[in-house]
Write an enzyme that holds these catalytic residues in place. Sequence first.
Site, short mmCIF file in Angstrom:
data_model
loop_
_atom_site.label_atom_id
_atom_site.label_comp_id
_atom_site.label_asym_id
_atom_site.label_seq_id
_atom_site.Cartn_x
_atom_site.Cartn_y
_atom_site.Cartn_z
N ASP A 1 -55.95 14.73 6.13
CA ASP A 1 -56.73 14.40 4.94
C ASP A 1 -56.03 15.01 3.73
OD1 ASP A 1 -58.91 13.72 3.18
OD2 ASP A 1 -60.26 13.74 4.89
N ASN B 1 -54.18 9.49 1.60
CA ASN B 1 -54.53 10.90 1.51
C ASN B 1 -53.27 11.75 1.34
OD1 ASN B 1 -57.33 11.75 1.61
ND2 ASN B 1 -57.45 10.67 3.57
#
Length: 271
Positions: A192, A144
């Site tokens: 993320d 990510n």
Amino acid sequence: MDLVAEQVVASNDALGEGPVWDERMQALWWVDIHGRALKRYDGERVKVTPMPAKPGSIALRREGGLLVALEGGIYLIGTTEPELLVRPAEHETGLRFNDGRCDRAGRFWVGTLEDPDFPPRGILYRIEADGRATATRREIQVPNSIAFSPDSGTMYFADSPRHKIWAFDYDAEQGEIAAERVFAQPHPGFPDGSCVDADGCLWNAEWGARRVVRYSPAGNIDRIVELPAEKPSCCCFGGAQLDTLYITTADRAGLFALTPGVKGLAESRFG
């Protein structure tokens, strides 16, 4: 400074991810991974295009159309059905592509993972315009936060379960990373997807923590955006002035946005 984002579209994404702003079309693109869909929002309505497999991330193309990382490979999308660009030789059955972004030279960086338990089998790839794929990092659980500084001198990357965002020196001419160091260690959530603004600050969606965090180039927390959604997944700047921060989420919470008082950068295109 704490900010609050509001829902702009009830997009009903099972796992919304990978938003990119298309300045040519003045529209926002993103994917719903588990919903197997590509979505486009023009400020009034959302157009949904079903995908044949789970799409992990997308990129705009210099010649028009999109690049999409599906489960089994990297595909080009134009006016016809998706066309395979490359399936890396190392890509194994059971893995799927996840977060990805283009550098400013037009290369696509993208990582793989294994659902649902995320053993360390993933690989980070660099995809060239001619389809050559190079494995640059292995033993990844959940890739990510791929992003690049405005001057292209720094690349960011996270392996979410490790609660770390790394920064690397980036050779934009060769597409090589070096000098790995820990940039930030998000808690209580997981790092993320990310984007970088015009000031060189990194905005990171913190999965499980109901927030997006802005980090200074030195890795210090600068601002926090609060959300009424538990799982923000990624963010990008868009709008005519690139001054709107869009945030995708999971669990059908919708698409969120706010005007944070800073501007972003035009999305780099593949090719």
